[in-house]
Design an enzyme around this catalytic site. Structure first.
Site, PDB file in Angstrom:
ATOM      1  N   ARG A 221       1.625  -1.697   0.024  1.00  0.00           N
ATOM      2  CA  ARG A 221      -0.424   0.035  -0.145  1.00  0.00           C
ATOM      3  C   ARG A 221       0.551   1.188   0.057  1.00  0.00           C
ATOM      4  NH1 ARG A 221      -3.782  -3.661   2.789  1.00  0.00           N
ATOM      5  NH2 ARG A 221      -3.008  -3.551   4.940  1.00  0.00           N
ATOM      6  N   PHE A 237     -12.207  -4.346  -5.204  1.00  0.00           N
ATOM      7  CA  PHE A 237     -12.385  -4.939  -4.671  1.00  0.00           C
ATOM      8  C   PHE A 237     -11.732  -4.277  -3.293  1.00  0.00           C
ATOM      9  CE2 PHE A 237     -11.069  -7.756  -8.468  1.00  0.00           C
ATOM     10  CZ  PHE A 237     -12.434  -7.978  -8.907  1.00  0.00           C
ATOM     11  N   ASP A 259     -16.453  -3.145  -3.935  1.00  0.00           N
ATOM     12  CA  ASP A 259     -16.697  -3.534  -3.440  1.00  0.00           C
ATOM     13  C   ASP A 259     -17.890  -4.071  -3.224  1.00  0.00           C
ATOM     14  OD1 ASP A 259     -14.473  -5.180  -1.857  1.00  0.00           O
ATOM     15  OD2 ASP A 259     -16.641  -5.694  -1.420  1.00  0.00           O
ATOM     16  N   ASP A 308      -7.072  -5.252  -5.966  1.00  0.00           N
ATOM     17  CA  ASP A 308      -6.512  -6.729  -5.513  1.00  0.00           C
ATOM     18  C   ASP A 308      -7.812  -7.667  -4.722  1.00  0.00           C
ATOM     19  OD1 ASP A 308      -5.665  -7.899  -2.899  1.00  0.00           O
ATOM     20  OD2 ASP A 308      -5.510  -5.927  -1.665  1.00  0.00           O
ATOM     21  N   CYS A 348      -3.721 -12.947  -3.742  1.00  0.00           N
ATOM     22  CA  CYS A 348      -3.583 -13.563  -2.837  1.00  0.00           C
ATOM     23  C   CYS A 348      -3.586 -15.285  -2.767  1.00  0.00           C
ATOM     24  CB  CYS A 348      -4.336 -13.153  -1.644  1.00  0.00           C
ATOM     25  SG  CYS A 348      -6.093 -13.241  -2.006  1.00  0.00           S
TER      26      CYS A 348
END
Length: 407
Positions: A221, A237, A259, A308, A348
């Site tokens: 970040r 996201f 989101d 993300d 991720c």
């Protein structure tokens, strides 16, 4: 003074000939199909001694016959007692490592196998600890570990005001364990304020995703700050707004965070107000896969697009569909980047490994006739250490690209 033994070995497990490859290369897991036989009696969750097919001692670990990962190793020394001193040293080493590598105001103090405490995660959010226990053997030790950690932190003048357990992940069912959440010890306000990279957040440790906040992207970040000064930014996201808020703090002209969760959008909006950014950082509740094509049709363009997403795959069997998902959002994202602007893209998922993720981004760029100039590649923050040979500990891939026309 005699040490209290916390987990005494009650049986011996013999590996099949040619098996235990993960263990022998430095990993901590032994699968159910690698075991020849069990000598002696033991209950699931007990400590066992592990020997190779020829009797060579491999160490000690917790057994659970209800799990595909039947043994999680605790030590390579078969003579090591799993006593108070041993566990305290593991916890102390984990904390000392964080003190040297990260900002410890909020950080992951214990990261399972990578800290040689398999199946256990403990995050520190300011003066609150959040515990996630995912394996039966370590579950029996978690209260000891929490107490030891509080003692060790107190030695550095850090008083923990509360501990909350978030052992509500579905993966616990694969271990034959019920999902559970709640206070360990006295109750407290579960909305916790933290500061990271100069950004203030309210972390909901009771109802937020996983342990309440994703600490693994802390320095990623920070890496977007310079790119976002004076920029129009789209953060997809966004969860509770962490990338969007970092863009705002860095001086972005306008930020839109997206989101699909109404709760996440509400929390992100609250965080924007907390930082005085509500005029420039806005959040909308939308499905990213539906929104990106619509923005393209509307002719929208951004200086920075951030992707993300949650893990699109949590198993090898669903990798093909995950590749389609990553390719789709990346090619859509690239189309929304102004000429010479920047794409920030992450995965991720442990199963979406570096090579596959990189190949998928390359395919997306080819499909939309874009050329990518790599600015940066990073992984998870150092408080989520990658233990070589324990592949599951390496999961986060983070790229920053400049997007240029190939025509």
């Amino acid at each position: 003074m005699e040490q209290k033994i916390l987990a005494e070995a009650t049986a011996v497990v013999i590996l099949k000939k040619g098996e235990g490859r993960t263990l022998k290369s430095g990993g901590l897991w032994i699968y159910d199909n690698e075991i020849q036989n069990i000598m002696g009696t033991c209950q699931d969750g007990d400590m066992v001694v592990v020997r190779d097919f020829d009797g060579y001692p491999m160490g000690k670990g917790f057994i659970n016959r209800q799990s595909k990962i039947m043994i999680r190793m605790m030590t390579r020394n078969p003579n090591q007692e799993i006593d108070e001193d041993f566990i305290k040293l593991r916890v102390k080493n984990a904390w000392e490592y964080r003190k040297k590598t990260v900002d410890t105001s909020s950080c992951r103090i214990i990261f399972g196998e990578a800290d040689f405490l398999p199946g256990l995660v403990i995050d520190k959010f300011s003066d609150v600890l959040v515990v996630e226990s995912l394996a039966l053997g370590i579950d029996k030790l978690k209260l000891y570990i929490v107490d030891y950690l509080k003692e060790i932190l107190a030695e550095d003048g850090i008083k923990i005001r509360g501990v909350y357990e978030r052992s509500d992940a579905k993966v616990r069912e694969k271990e034959g364990m019920k999902r559970t959440k709640g206070f360990i010890g006295e109750e407290f306000d579960t909305k916790v304020e933290i500061v990271e990279n100069g950004v203030r957040y309210i972390v909901d440790v009771e109802d937020g995703q996983k342990t309440g906040f994703f600490l693994d992207q802390k320095y990623n970040r920070l890496a977007i700050h310079k790119l976002c000064e004076g920029a129009e930014v789209l953060d997809c996201f966004t969860h509770t707004g962490s990338f969007a808020l970092n863009a705002g703090i860095a001086g972005a002209k306008e930020v839109t965070g997206v989101d699909a969760s109404e709760l996440a959008v509400a929390q992100a909006t609250e965080n924007a107000k907390l930082n005085g950014l509500e005029d420039r950082v806005k959040f909308i509740c939308e499905d990213v896969f539906e929104l990106l094509p619509r923005l393209e049709k509307e002719g929208k363009k951004y200086d920075v697009v951030i992707l993300d997403p949650p893990a699109f795959t949590k198993s090898r069997s669903s990798i093909k569909n995950a590749v389609k998902g990553y390719r789709e959002i990346n090619l859509r994202g690239m189309k929304l980047v102004k000429e010479g602007g920047f794409l920030v893209t992450c995965s991720c998922s442990h199963f979406m490994d570096y090579d596959l993720f990189t190949k998928t981004i390359h395919q997306a760029a080819d499909n939309v006739h874009k050329r990518l100039r790599q600015v940066e590649f990073k992984t998870q923050a150092p408080d989520h250490p990658i233990l070589w040979a324990a592949d599951e500990s390496y999961y986060l891939k983070f790229y920053v690209f400049q997007v240029c026309s190939s025509l």
